[in-house]
Design an enzyme around this catalytic site. Sequence first.
Site, PDB file in Angstrom:
ATOM      1  N   SER A 245       0.825  -1.303   0.104  1.00 10.18           N
ATOM      2  CA  SER A 245      -0.065  -0.089   0.316  1.00 10.18           C
ATOM      3  C   SER A 245       0.930   1.271  -0.132  1.00 10.18           C
ATOM      4  CB  SER A 245      -0.908   0.007   1.208  1.00 10.18           C
ATOM      5  OG  SER A 245      -0.028   0.389   2.112  1.00 10.18           O
ATOM      6  N   LYS A 246       0.224   2.284   0.060  1.00  7.80           N
ATOM      7  CA  LYS A 246       1.040   3.786  -0.165  1.00  7.80           C
ATOM      8  C   LYS A 246       1.928   3.828   0.972  1.00  7.80           C
ATOM      9  CE  LYS A 246      -0.698   6.462  -3.310  1.00  7.80           C
ATOM     10  NZ  LYS A 246       0.038   6.102  -4.362  1.00  7.80           N
TER      11      LYS A 246
END
Length: 478
Positions: A245-246
């Site tokens: 994820s980010k």
Amino acid sequence: MTVRVRLAPSPTGNLHIGTARTAVFNWLYARHHNGTFILRIEDTDRDRSLPRHTRNILAGLAWLGLDWDEGPIYQSRRIERYQAVVEQLLDQGLAYRCYVSEAELEEMRIAQKAAGKAPRYDNRHRFLTEAQRQAYEAEGRQPVIRFKIEEPQEISWVDLIRGQITWNTQDLGGDMVIARADGYPLYNLAVVVDDIDMGITHVIRGEDHIANTPKQILLYRALGYEPPQFAHSPLILNPEGKKLSKRDGATSVAEFQQMGFLPEALKNYLALLSWSPPDGEEIFSLEKAATLFDFERVTRSAARFDWDKLNWLNSQYIKQLSPAELVERLTPFWQAAGFDLTTVPDAAWLEDLARLIADGIDRLTEASSLSRFLLQDPISYTLPALEQLRLPGVAEAMRAMATTLAQADLPEISVQSLKPLVDQVAKAQGMKKGLLMKSLRAALTGDVQGPDLMESFVLLQRRGWALPRLEAVQRLLA
Ligand code: GLU
């Protein structure tokens, strides 16, 4: 049989690293078999598909050098074709209009949950009479189109990566929607129509699509076609084993590019994430990998992203670049850091600078801080550098170095011609060589660590910046 594969990204976001890995596998498989690699942009989600994401996807693939042979083909330009297929399925009685409202669907889910059952559509409009249908139409309800899924029924395929996979149609959530109320086709239908029309022989994609595959196989059968072969590759997880994820630093190819990774290193890493060549080599070009690639050597377990490994691979590729190539790669990063490259002595000087720092960096972004003292003047001094310069005798030694350098009038400055001068100053000042070198580094670079000092000294002298910096120490300490 000619192999035809496709990458089918949805432009609902930038080119994701997982999609890039899928692209690598498709590319490798196509090239291995002298096949065709097709790019298809799945932009039928009108609310979430954005042209800037499409541009980002095309640019990312081009940057990685994953060239495609056909396309990009845009699904949004083929809506009529999908609608014709939906009509055909309706005519054949394989699909039907479903008028169930959102509220009714919600009610159904609540009741199923209360009964401890998995949520699904209960196929209630499959057998509407003509009169019922007309009544719903009269109410102004807009129907979705559902494809009939007969239950129970086992759907199996031999996945080229995962082996035999079997699903029971009872687990597919009931008759599936293939077109929305506004007539727009949905993913599973559009994919199957396209893969048929484009003659796709192998569908190579992420494991997150496994649950779609039985639905797609049913659609192939309904349309009278043999399904292609499927290969579902493992997902890429973060080092903790969660979905990337980010928060993991980067998820899109553009971010990896901005972080200073070379496309050839990133591609190599992506290939290595779930595959390894039989010879165990870790550094290889995709062209080389293409000669060896097969699904046998693709692992089934999820791949964990390993930043250290990627950094290491990148550093290896950086070291392999010629100085001219390295300058070319570094230039955008130097420019982004605000350095004026038009004032450097010449191209050779910049190449020497690139060579000087190449060994000390894992990523291109690291070049800016390492080369700042050579590309920006005046410099600022770190606290340890100032402390170094304040040590007894250092100011005098710097003055002596400046005088010696000025008087030497070297025809050509080089590490060889500079060394005796440094030795001479150390001797004349009665200063240990190590102390002199440290002090020179502080005076010339403003820091106590950095690239090779003598080489840096030479480059500064070639720029005309060495003498002024040695002289600046006097003012600094005054
Ligand atoms: N459009 C799908 C996605 O971006 C891929 C579909 C497929 O490869 O079948 O995940």
